[in-house]
Structure formats: C-alpha cells, structure tokens
Design an enzyme around this catalytic site. Structure first.
Site, PDB file in Angstrom:
ATOM      1  N   GLU A  98      47.079 -22.711  74.601  1.00  0.00           N
ATOM      2  CA  GLU A  98      47.666 -23.438  75.734  1.00  0.00           C
ATOM      3  C   GLU A  98      46.589 -23.957  76.685  1.00  0.00           C
ATOM      4  O   GLU A  98      46.825 -24.895  77.439  1.00  0.00           O
ATOM      5  CB  GLU A  98      48.635 -22.531  76.497  1.00  0.00           C
ATOM      6  CG  GLU A  98      50.010 -22.402  75.864  1.00  0.00           C
ATOM      7  CD  GLU A  98      50.853 -23.665  76.026  1.00  0.00           C
ATOM      8  OE1 GLU A  98      50.649 -24.396  77.004  1.00  0.00           O
ATOM      9  OE2 GLU A  98      51.698 -23.910  75.169  1.00  0.00           O
ATOM     10  N   SER A 154      44.287 -18.362  74.929  1.00  0.00           N
ATOM     11  CA  SER A 154      45.407 -19.074  74.300  1.00  0.00           C
ATOM     12  C   SER A 154      45.098 -20.544  74.051  1.00  0.00           C
ATOM     13  O   SER A 154      44.435 -21.207  74.855  1.00  0.00           O
ATOM     14  CB  SER A 154      46.627 -18.979  75.227  1.00  0.00           C
ATOM     15  OG  SER A 154      47.626 -19.881  74.823  1.00  0.00           O
ATOM     16  N   TYR A 209      50.680 -20.786  83.413  1.00  0.00           N
ATOM     17  CA  TYR A 209      50.183 -19.770  82.474  1.00  0.00           C
ATOM     18  C   TYR A 209      48.826 -20.183  81.921  1.00  0.00           C
ATOM     19  O   TYR A 209      47.868 -19.401  81.899  1.00  0.00           O
ATOM     20  CB  TYR A 209      51.208 -19.617  81.338  1.00  0.00           C
ATOM     21  CG  TYR A 209      50.704 -18.884  80.109  1.00  0.00           C
ATOM     22  CD1 TYR A 209      50.691 -17.493  80.056  1.00  0.00           C
ATOM     23  CD2 TYR A 209      50.262 -19.589  78.976  1.00  0.00           C
ATOM     24  CE1 TYR A 209      50.233 -16.828  78.925  1.00  0.00           C
ATOM     25  CE2 TYR A 209      49.816 -18.928  77.846  1.00  0.00           C
ATOM     26  CZ  TYR A 209      49.803 -17.556  77.818  1.00  0.00           C
ATOM     27  OH  TYR A 209      49.352 -16.896  76.697  1.00  0.00           O
TER      28      TYR A 209
HETATM   29  P1  NAP Z   1      53.960  -9.988  74.626  1.00  0.00           P
HETATM   30  O1  NAP Z   1      54.772  -9.542  73.453  1.00  0.00           O
HETATM   31  O2  NAP Z   1      54.616 -10.738  75.740  1.00  0.00           O
HETATM   32  O3  NAP Z   1      53.258  -8.687  75.234  1.00  0.00           O
HETATM   33  C1  NAP Z   1      52.683  -8.698  76.515  1.00  0.00           C
HETATM   34  C2  NAP Z   1      52.388  -7.273  76.916  1.00  0.00           C
HETATM   35  O4  NAP Z   1      51.810  -7.282  78.218  1.00  0.00           O
HETATM   36  C3  NAP Z   1      53.599  -6.353  76.992  1.00  0.00           C
HETATM   37  O5  NAP Z   1      53.223  -5.124  76.437  1.00  0.00           O
HETATM   38  C4  NAP Z   1      53.840  -6.206  78.488  1.00  0.00           C
HETATM   39  O6  NAP Z   1      54.424  -4.980  78.849  1.00  0.00           O
HETATM   40  C5  NAP Z   1      52.407  -6.237  78.982  1.00  0.00           C
HETATM   41  N1  NAP Z   1      52.277  -6.539  80.403  1.00  0.00           N
HETATM   42  C6  NAP Z   1      52.826  -7.568  81.097  1.00  0.00           C
HETATM   43  N2  NAP Z   1      52.440  -7.523  82.369  1.00  0.00           N
HETATM   44  C7  NAP Z   1      51.627  -6.449  82.506  1.00  0.00           C
HETATM   45  C8  NAP Z   1      50.935  -5.865  83.582  1.00  0.00           C
HETATM   46  N3  NAP Z   1      50.994  -6.378  84.818  1.00  0.00           N
HETATM   47  N4  NAP Z   1      50.181  -4.767  83.351  1.00  0.00           N
HETATM   48  C9  NAP Z   1      50.123  -4.207  82.121  1.00  0.00           C
HETATM   49  N5  NAP Z   1      50.782  -4.705  81.065  1.00  0.00           N
HETATM   50  C10 NAP Z   1      51.520  -5.817  81.250  1.00  0.00           C
HETATM   51  O7  NAP Z   1      52.724 -10.885  74.161  1.00  0.00           O
HETATM   52  P2  NAP Z   1      52.050 -11.019  72.697  1.00  0.00           P
HETATM   53  O8  NAP Z   1      52.739 -12.108  71.944  1.00  0.00           O
HETATM   54  O9  NAP Z   1      51.906  -9.679  72.106  1.00  0.00           O
HETATM   55  O10 NAP Z   1      50.628 -11.627  73.111  1.00  0.00           O
HETATM   56  C11 NAP Z   1      49.538 -10.766  73.440  1.00  0.00           C
HETATM   57  C12 NAP Z   1      48.551 -11.530  74.304  1.00  0.00           C
HETATM   58  O11 NAP Z   1      48.080 -12.676  73.605  1.00  0.00           O
HETATM   59  C13 NAP Z   1      49.103 -12.061  75.620  1.00  0.00           C
HETATM   60  O12 NAP Z   1      48.059 -11.996  76.573  1.00  0.00           O
HETATM   61  C14 NAP Z   1      49.417 -13.521  75.341  1.00  0.00           C
HETATM   62  O13 NAP Z   1      49.356 -14.277  76.530  1.00  0.00           O
HETATM   63  C15 NAP Z   1      48.303 -13.854  74.371  1.00  0.00           C
HETATM   64  N6  NAP Z   1      48.594 -14.897  73.390  1.00  0.00           N
HETATM   65  C16 NAP Z   1      49.698 -14.802  72.606  1.00  0.00           C
HETATM   66  C17 NAP Z   1      49.938 -15.761  71.635  1.00  0.00           C
HETATM   67  C18 NAP Z   1      51.142 -15.677  70.738  1.00  0.00           C
HETATM   68  O14 NAP Z   1      51.471 -16.691  70.102  1.00  0.00           O
HETATM   69  N7  NAP Z   1      51.784 -14.523  70.612  1.00  0.00           N
HETATM   70  C19 NAP Z   1      49.036 -16.828  71.472  1.00  0.00           C
HETATM   71  C20 NAP Z   1      47.906 -16.887  72.290  1.00  0.00           C
HETATM   72  C21 NAP Z   1      47.678 -15.896  73.247  1.00  0.00           C
HETATM   73  P3  NAP Z   1      56.034  -4.768  78.951  1.00  0.00           P
HETATM   74  O15 NAP Z   1      56.451  -4.335  77.574  1.00  0.00           O
HETATM   75  O16 NAP Z   1      56.171  -3.713  79.979  1.00  0.00           O
HETATM   76  O17 NAP Z   1      56.618  -6.092  79.378  1.00  0.00           O
HETATM   77  O1  G4F Z   2      58.031 -20.210  71.604  1.00  0.00           O
HETATM   78  P1  G4F Z   2      57.530 -20.827  72.849  1.00  0.00           P
HETATM   79  O2  G4F Z   2      58.116 -20.320  74.130  1.00  0.00           O
HETATM   80  O3  G4F Z   2      55.946 -20.656  72.826  1.00  0.00           O
HETATM   81  P2  G4F Z   2      54.766 -21.397  73.630  1.00  0.00           P
HETATM   82  O4  G4F Z   2      55.241 -22.016  74.878  1.00  0.00           O
HETATM   83  O5  G4F Z   2      54.060 -22.269  72.664  1.00  0.00           O
HETATM   84  O6  G4F Z   2      53.837 -20.170  74.049  1.00  0.00           O
HETATM   85  C1  G4F Z   2      53.495 -19.138  73.123  1.00  0.00           C
HETATM   86  O7  G4F Z   2      52.326 -19.513  72.415  1.00  0.00           O
HETATM   87  C2  G4F Z   2      51.150 -19.678  73.236  1.00  0.00           C
HETATM   88  C3  G4F Z   2      49.987 -20.063  72.299  1.00  0.00           C
HETATM   89  O8  G4F Z   2      49.972 -21.445  72.098  1.00  0.00           O
HETATM   90  C4  G4F Z   2      50.860 -18.363  73.926  1.00  0.00           C
HETATM   91  F1  G4F Z   2      49.713 -18.487  74.659  1.00  0.00           F
HETATM   92  C5  G4F Z   2      52.032 -17.968  74.798  1.00  0.00           C
HETATM   93  O9  G4F Z   2      51.774 -16.695  75.382  1.00  0.00           O
HETATM   94  C6  G4F Z   2      53.296 -17.859  73.933  1.00  0.00           C
HETATM   95  O10 G4F Z   2      53.123 -16.792  73.036  1.00  0.00           O
HETATM   96  O11 G4F Z   2      57.763 -22.406  72.819  1.00  0.00           O
HETATM   97  C7  G4F Z   2      57.302 -23.207  71.747  1.00  0.00           C
HETATM   98  C8  G4F Z   2      57.893 -24.599  71.873  1.00  0.00           C
HETATM   99  C9  G4F Z   2      57.716 -25.212  73.274  1.00  0.00           C
HETATM  100  O12 G4F Z   2      57.254 -26.546  73.151  1.00  0.00           O
HETATM  101  C10 G4F Z   2      59.112 -25.217  73.857  1.00  0.00           C
HETATM  102  O13 G4F Z   2      59.358 -26.295  74.747  1.00  0.00           O
HETATM  103  O14 G4F Z   2      59.290 -24.538  71.648  1.00  0.00           O
HETATM  104  C11 G4F Z   2      59.945 -25.366  72.594  1.00  0.00           C
HETATM  105  N1  G4F Z   2      61.324 -24.898  72.783  1.00  0.00           N
HETATM  106  C12 G4F Z   2      62.432 -25.653  72.552  1.00  0.00           C
HETATM  107  N2  G4F Z   2      63.530 -24.947  72.884  1.00  0.00           N
HETATM  108  C13 G4F Z   2      61.702 -23.699  73.268  1.00  0.00           C
HETATM  109  C14 G4F Z   2      63.094 -23.739  73.324  1.00  0.00           C
HETATM  110  N3  G4F Z   2      60.993 -22.610  73.629  1.00  0.00           N
HETATM  111  C15 G4F Z   2      61.678 -21.524  74.072  1.00  0.00           C
HETATM  112  N4  G4F Z   2      60.983 -20.395  74.423  1.00  0.00           N
HETATM  113  N5  G4F Z   2      63.054 -21.526  74.166  1.00  0.00           N
HETATM  114  C16 G4F Z   2      63.804 -22.620  73.811  1.00  0.00           C
HETATM  115  O15 G4F Z   2      65.039 -22.581  73.906  1.00  0.00           O
END
Ligand code: NAP
Ligand code: G4F
Length: 343
Positions: A138, A136, A160
């Site tokens: 992050e 990520s 995280y």
């Molecule tokens: P997501 O929608 O939160 O999906 C996470 C998945 O992990 C869900 O299927 C969840 O299952 C499963 N999971 C959680 N804990 C587990 C465990 N202990 N054992 C097995 N499965 C488990 O996340 P996403 O947005 O698809 O992201 C996919 C991956 O990319 C994650 O690793 C995230 O950290 C990373 N990532 C995401 C972003 C982004 O912007 N989306 C960016 C950078 C990296 P349940 O359905 O049972 O909860």
């Molecule tokens: O949508 P967010 O919760 O995503 P965040 O924290 O950027 O994390 C996501 O992207 C990461 C990649 O850069 C992944 F690794 C991670 O797994 C996840 O998918 O928050 C985005 C921004 C933050 O700065 C937060 O402070 O939105 C701001 N925010 C403002 N109000 C909020 C809110 N975020 C959330 N979730 N809820 C609010 O009410």
C-alpha cells in the site's frame, strides 16, 4: 538460553498464526504479544499452540500493546529475543479512513516505540536483536510504474499507507543510524483461511459458502474492478524469516507478480460451488473508498534471487483452500443453527 528466541507482535492475527507455526517447526522458543481482551479466553489466541502449556510447544504469550512503551520494554527484557517480528497493526485500509489518528498511533508510533525499546535493550545488554517490520505494498499507492520493486518511490494514498511509510523509514533509519539489524518486508496482499472476515477475499469465500448452505442471502461489496496481487500467507511468512537469516539487513518486495480483480475472485469462489455470483452480489457504496491505489503488482526478483523465495500456491489454489475451509465452517454453523443455537 536457546539462541533462537523470537518475539512476535500481532501473534493473534493471520500472519502471526502462520509465522508461529513456521518458527516452532524451526525449533524456536516463541514469545507473542497479544492485547488484553474483555472476554476470556480471547477467541483469536485461544486456539494457538502452546497457549495451554502443550507439551513440547515453547510459546509464551504476554499481554501488551504497541501503544505502551514501558510494557514493551518489560516484555523484551523478559523474553530476551534474538529476533523480533513486528506484525501488529490496525491493518484495515478502509478503517484507516475512519480512524486515521488511531491508525497512525499504532502503525507509526507503535513501531517507533518498539524500535526504541530494542535499541535500549541492545545498548543496555550488548545482545544483538534482528527486527522484521511488516511493511506494505500500500505504500506504493499512486505508483507510476507496475510492477513495483524496492526502488519504486513511495506514494501512499490512505492513512494506513502513510503510517506504514513512517514505520518503513524509521526501520531504515534505525539500521543506518544505530546499526540495528532491521529489515522491511514490503508484502503484497496475502490471504488464507485465517484471514479476517472483513477483507475482501475472506468476505467472498465465506459468503459463497454460507449462500451455498442457505445461511446467507446476499453479499454486499464495494469496488469490483479493484485488482490485487494476491498470494498465500503461509508462503509470505517464510520470506519474513528468510530476511532475518541474511548476512546483511535489507528490504524486500514479496509478491506473486500477478493480479486479479475482485470480479475474477467472485467468478473463482462462486464457480467452485456451482453458483452464479451475479444472483447474490449487491453493491454497497459504504464499501467504496475515497481513494484506491493505481495498480499494485509486485516484482519479487530480489527476494527470489537473494532469499531463494518463491510463492508455492496459485490464485486458483488459494481460493479453493479458502472456500473449502469456509464450507466446513458453514456446515458447522448450519448444524448448530438446526439444533437451535444462534451463530
Ligand atoms: P491482522 O490479522 O489484522 O493482525 C494484526 C494483529 O495486530 C492482531 O493480532 C491484532 O491484535 C494486533 N494489534 C492491533 N493493534 C495492536 C496494538 N495496538 N498493540 C498490539 N497488537 C495490536 O493482520 P495480518 O494480515 O496478520 O498482517 C500482519 C501485518 O502485516 C500487519 O502489520 C499488516 O499491516 C501487514 N501487512 C499485511 C498484509 C496482508 O495482506 N495480510 C500485506 C502487507 C502488510 P487483536 O487480535 O487484538 O486485534
Ligand atoms: O481485502 P482488502 O480490504 O485489502 P487491501 O485494502 O488491499 O489491504 C490489505 O492488503 C494490504 C497489502 O496491499 C495490507 F497492507 C493491508 O493491511 C490489508 O491486509 O481490499 C482489497 C480490495 C480493495 O481495492 C477494496 O476496495 O477489495 C476492494 N473491495 C471491494 N469490496 C473490498 C470490498 N474490500 C473490502 N475489505 N470489503 C469489500 O466489501
């Protein structure tokens, strides 16, 4: 045996959905790990293709957990994957401040459990497996430079991100020490109508649609000045797949290179529905995080040059796609509400 067999952890998540679609369209035999759910069928996988034996759709769902190393070994020996995509995680940054130990167990130790199982599988059977780790942006956290690339130092700012850094370096270590084909995709925020409802993009597009239809009065948010490099999840899973198609395993930044603030997101989403968000948005300190990254903006030049990858969906198109999907969902909810159902 089909020589294109993928195993996806986190198949029930947003990326699991889009990656499944892509791999099925590429002719893969697909295995997914989902967690055991108290309710049956689990709402997050019930709709997935192949779950009900759809003809021509080759998907096998295994119940498992990254925290169960023995179960992972059993699933790997059953699935015999040629590629493994580790998408499973406790992926919510704010939640990681509340549950840092659980987050580290799943994200850091869970990834290590999987890498160890794959190393033993490869050594025991002689079968090569390619591994993708969902790293990520992050991890860059308190970056001193923007945009960030593959050479930018990692300075995580929350539990995280710390756990993702551990998983990142284990992935590199298994490549260098054990000669496994392992890649880190350092992905910036990517969104879609399948995004979880507690991430800020989806929270906003869903609320805008529900406010428009009279199903919700207010939207409570945290830091409106936060900026992110937001892209479309469907584009980003293609980069994951392309990484495992290369001759050599490497790490890649995947991003659009453009950032927008939460305020701009509100302008865009509410504007599409002819609403002024100032009339509805309230501040709630519970959503303010103890720390935020400095400025996460990615330089995906390497992915562009080596993978031929580029994003196809603009910020405005992404928000429109999400608002339209949430409007349809809200219309369904309104119909049900009017018929006396609780939604
Ligand atoms: P997501 O929608 O939160 O999906 C996470 C998945 O992990 C869900 O299927 C969840 O299952 C499963 N999971 C959680 N804990 C587990 C465990 N202990 N054992 C097995 N499965 C488990 O996340 P996403 O947005 O698809 O992201 C996919 C991956 O990319 C994650 O690793 C995230 O950290 C990373 N990532 C995401 C972003 C982004 O912007 N989306 C960016 C950078 C990296 P349940 O359905 O049972 O909860
Ligand atoms: O949508 P967010 O919760 O995503 P965040 O924290 O950027 O994390 C996501 O992207 C990461 C990649 O850069 C992944 F690794 C991670 O797994 C996840 O998918 O928050 C985005 C921004 C933050 O700065 C937060 O402070 O939105 C701001 N925010 C403002 N109000 C909020 C809110 N975020 C959330 N979730 N809820 C609010 O009410």
């Amino acid at each position: 045996m089909n020589d294109k067999t993928a195993l996806i952890t986190g198949i029930s998540g947003q990326d699991g959905f889009y990656l499944s679609e892509l791999l099925l369209s590429e002719g893969y035999r697909l295995h997914g790990i989902r967690r055991r759910s108290g309710s049956f069928p689990s709402s997050r996988v019930e709709h997935r293709p192949g779950n009900h034996g759809t003809p021509g759709v080759d998907v096998h769902l295994h119940v498992g957990d990254l925290l169960d190393p023995i179960g992972l070994r059993r699933i790997i020996s059953e699935a015999q994957p040629t590629e493994v995509y580790n998408l499973a995680a406790q992926s919510h940054v704010h939640a990681s401040f509340e549950d840092p130990i659980y987050t580290a167990q799943v994200v850091a130790m869970g990834t290590l459990n999987l890498l160890e199982a794959l190393r033993d599988y490869r050594d025991g059977t002689g079968r090569e497996v390619r591994f993708y780790q969902a790293s990520s942006s992050e991890m860059f956290g308190k970056a001193r430079e923007a945009p960030q690339n593959e050479r930018t130092p990692l300075r995580p700012r929350n539990p995280y991100a710390c756990a993702k850094v551990h998983a990142f370096w284990q992935t590199v270590t298994y490549r260098e020490a054990y000669n496994l084909f392992t890649c880190n995709g350092i992905l910036y925020n990517h969104e879609s109508p399948r995004r979880g409802e507690n991430y800020v993009t989806r929270k906003i597009t869903r609320a805008a649609a529900r406010i428009k239809l009279g199903l919700q009065e207010h939207l409570y948010l945290g830091n409106l000045d936060a900026r992110r490099d937001w892209g479309f999840a469907g584009d980003y899973v293609r980069a994951m797949w392309l990484m495992l198609r290369q001759d050599e395993p490497e790490d890649y930044v995947v991003a659009t290179g453009q950032t927008h603030s939460v305020r701009e997101l509100l302008d865009e989403a509410f504007g599409l529905l002819d609403l002024d968000w100032h009339d509805y948005v309230r501040s709630d300190p519970r959503y303010i995080r103890p720390t935020e990254p400095t400025l996460l903006c990615g330089d995906a030049s390497k992915a562009r040059t080596q993978l031929g990858w580029r994003p196809t969906v603009t910020f405005a198109e992404l928000v429109r796609m999400m608002v339209e999907a949430d409007l349809q969902a809200a219309e369904r909810d309104r119909t049900l509400t009017e018929a006396g159902y609780t939604v």
